[in-house]
Design a protein around this motif. Structure first.
Motif, PDB file in Angstrom:
ATOM      1  N   SER A 191      -4.953  30.919   2.238  1.00 54.99           N
ATOM      2  CA  SER A 191      -4.471  32.020   3.058  1.00 54.99           C
ATOM      3  C   SER A 191      -4.627  33.352   2.330  1.00 54.99           C
ATOM      4  O   SER A 191      -5.021  34.364   2.932  1.00 54.99           O
ATOM      5  CB  SER A 191      -3.000  31.787   3.417  1.00 54.99           C
ATOM      6  N   THR A 192      -4.340  33.366   1.041  1.00 55.36           N
ATOM      7  CA  THR A 192      -4.492  34.597   0.260  1.00 55.36           C
ATOM      8  C   THR A 192      -5.947  35.033   0.218  1.00 55.36           C
ATOM      9  O   THR A 192      -6.266  36.221   0.389  1.00 55.36           O
ATOM     10  CB  THR A 192      -3.962  34.384  -1.168  1.00 55.36           C
ATOM     11  N   HIS A 242       2.952  34.184  13.707  1.00 55.61           N
ATOM     12  CA  HIS A 242       3.071  35.212  12.678  1.00 55.61           C
ATOM     13  C   HIS A 242       1.719  35.462  12.010  1.00 55.61           C
ATOM     14  O   HIS A 242       1.556  35.290  10.805  1.00 55.61           O
ATOM     15  CB  HIS A 242       4.118  34.800  11.635  1.00 55.61           C
ATOM     16  N   GLY A 243       0.752  35.854  12.821  1.00 56.22           N
ATOM     17  CA  GLY A 243      -0.570  36.091  12.259  1.00 56.22           C
ATOM     18  C   GLY A 243      -1.295  34.798  11.961  1.00 56.22           C
ATOM     19  O   GLY A 243      -1.066  33.768  12.601  1.00 56.22           O
ATOM     20  N   GLU A 244      -2.154  34.836  10.944  1.00 55.26           N
ATOM     21  CA  GLU A 244      -3.039  33.707  10.698  1.00 55.26           C
ATOM     22  C   GLU A 244      -2.995  33.244   9.239  1.00 55.26           C
ATOM     23  O   GLU A 244      -2.664  34.006   8.338  1.00 55.26           O
ATOM     24  CB  GLU A 244      -4.497  34.096  11.026  1.00 55.26           C
ATOM     25  N   ILE A 245      -3.369  31.975   9.064  1.00 52.95           N
ATOM     26  CA  ILE A 245      -3.645  31.431   7.741  1.00 52.95           C
ATOM     27  C   ILE A 245      -5.075  31.781   7.349  1.00 52.95           C
ATOM     28  O   ILE A 245      -5.339  32.229   6.230  1.00 52.95           O
ATOM     29  CB  ILE A 245      -3.431  29.907   7.710  1.00 52.95           C
ATOM     30  N   ARG A 289     -16.475  33.020  16.018  1.00 54.00           N
ATOM     31  CA  ARG A 289     -15.261  33.562  15.429  1.00 54.00           C
ATOM     32  C   ARG A 289     -14.108  32.605  15.712  1.00 54.00           C
ATOM     33  O   ARG A 289     -13.978  32.088  16.818  1.00 54.00           O
ATOM     34  CB  ARG A 289     -14.968  34.953  15.990  1.00 54.00           C
ATOM     35  N   GLY A 290     -13.303  32.354  14.687  1.00 61.74           N
ATOM     36  CA  GLY A 290     -12.213  31.395  14.852  1.00 61.74           C
ATOM     37  C   GLY A 290     -11.044  31.721  13.939  1.00 61.74           C
ATOM     38  O   GLY A 290     -11.148  32.554  13.025  1.00 61.74           O
ATOM     39  N   LEU A 291      -9.932  31.033  14.164  1.00 61.86           N
ATOM     40  CA  LEU A 291      -8.712  31.288  13.391  1.00 61.86           C
ATOM     41  C   LEU A 291      -7.808  30.064  13.388  1.00 61.86           C
ATOM     42  O   LEU A 291      -7.928  29.174  14.230  1.00 61.86           O
ATOM     43  CB  LEU A 291      -7.967  32.494  13.964  1.00 61.86           C
ATOM     44  N   GLN A 342       0.067  35.731   3.454  1.00 62.05           N
ATOM     45  CA  GLN A 342      -0.709  35.636   4.690  1.00 62.05           C
ATOM     46  C   GLN A 342      -0.577  36.941   5.435  1.00 62.05           C
ATOM     47  O   GLN A 342       0.393  37.689   5.221  1.00 62.05           O
ATOM     48  CB  GLN A 342      -0.278  34.461   5.556  1.00 62.05           C
ATOM     49  N   VAL A 343      -1.547  37.217   6.295  1.00 60.26           N
ATOM     50  CA  VAL A 343      -1.530  38.443   7.085  1.00 60.26           C
ATOM     51  C   VAL A 343      -1.942  38.140   8.516  1.00 60.26           C
ATOM     52  O   VAL A 343      -2.576  37.118   8.795  1.00 60.26           O
ATOM     53  CB  VAL A 343      -2.485  39.511   6.508  1.00 60.26           C
TER      54      VAL A 343
END
Length: 320
Positions: free
Chosen positions: A223-224, A12-15, A29-31, A255-256
């Motif tokens: 996350s925000t 569900h997207g990323e933190i 670049r990382g996630l 989160q988004v």
């Protein structure tokens, strides 16, 4: 050779997502993804002896990245001195494309596992990740299934840091932004700016500590902040509304999907009166024109730890 099967969940997207330093001090670049148990892609690969390994017929026919991954998986099996061939790949389930749910990686991972199973190979997650990046250009770390949070270089298919434990237990109220329009992930800015690394390295250090302490509130804050930073890359006009709903409902943050249009309000799964808070969030989101899509926990509870997922009387399906 046998008929091989494979499956893989979405996310569900990323933190967090941004620019981080690797062990050599180079910006990458990382996630860190937000895990989700479903939807799931299921793949079945039926070998056709005598067919060249690169010839894979996929059903439904539009899932070309999975077909590419299947051919690459067959080539990987061939390096182990196995007799391989092409065949038919059938996919079922999965998530809608372009929303930031990891639909492509789910398809690709399931396809690789199905092909490898057909030839008697059990690929390591790092091998699946390498094939996934070759097949789709960027990948999420969903092929690692032990639950630990990973900082992952999505365009290189490698782990930058194992954060050592799962994210603390969260419950997510998910919704769509941007009217649910798909986003071209690979078309977003891929430039690596060393200046960005200083900001995101600070988030990395904070997230590492929050994961170790099982601090859901701190994860929500991080996350925000990452969601706000991503406004420069993929602006979401609804982000202010989401943050307002989070404050009103006693959530820990939002989160988004940093390269898609899913978003969520994050709750500590161990909080008191959580069911009522979630109901309020659902009402507030609907009132703001943001239709909720799902309510889900990010991880199963640790034995002996009381969370909303172990005490809520109503199933998740009743809340979506």
């Amino acid at each position: 050779m046998i008929t091989g099967t494979g499956r893989a969940a979405c996310h569900h997207g990323e933190i967090v997502q941004g620019v981080f330093l690797d062990r050599g001090g180079r910006p990458r670049r990382g996630l860190v993804t937000l895990p989700m148990a479903d939807p799931v892609t299921e793949a079945v690969f039926t070998p056709r002896p005598g067919t060249p390994a690169h010839r894979v017929e996929v059903h439904p026919p539009g899932r070309v990245k999975a077909a590419r991954a299947a051919a690459l998986a067959a080539a990987e099996c061939a390096t182990r001195r196995l007799r391989v061939c092409g065949g038919t790949l059938r996919l079922r389930g999965g998530a809608p494309t372009g929303l930031g749910l990891g639909s492509s990686t789910s398809d690709v991972t399931a396809a690789v596992r199905a092909v490898c199973a057909a030839f008697g190979v059990d690929p390591a997650p790092a091998t699946v990740a390498r094939i996934a990046v070759a097949a789709e250009g960027a990948s999420d770390p969903i092929m690692w299934e032990d639950g630990r949070a990973l900082l992952f270089a999505q365009r290189e298919g490698r782990v930058l840091e194992d954060l050592g434990a799962p994210l603390p237990p969260l419950v997510v109220v998910g919704c769509l932004t941007g009217g649910g329009a798909p986003v071209n992930t690979l078309g977003l800015r891929a430039r690596v700016d060393r200046g960005e690394a200083a900001v995101h390295e600070r988030l990395r250090v904070a997230l590492r500590a929050a994961v170790a302490a099982r601090d859901a509130a701190e994860v929500g804050r991080i996350s925000t902040e990452s969601a706000v930073l991503n406004q420069r890359v993929l602006p979401k006009p609804e982000l202010g509304t989401l943050k307002g709903v989070a404050r009103l409902c006693g959530a820990v943050g939002v989160q988004v999907a940093h390269s898609g249009n899913v978003a969520g309000v994050l709750f500590d799964a161990r909080a008191d009166d959580l069911g009522a808070r979630i109901d309020t969030a659902l009402e507030r989101l609907r009132g703001a024109g943001l239709v909720p899509t799902r309510v889900f926990p990010t991880s199963p509870p640790i034995p002996g730890e009381t969370t909303w997922t172990t005490t809520c009387a109503r199933p998740l399906a009743d809340r979506t």
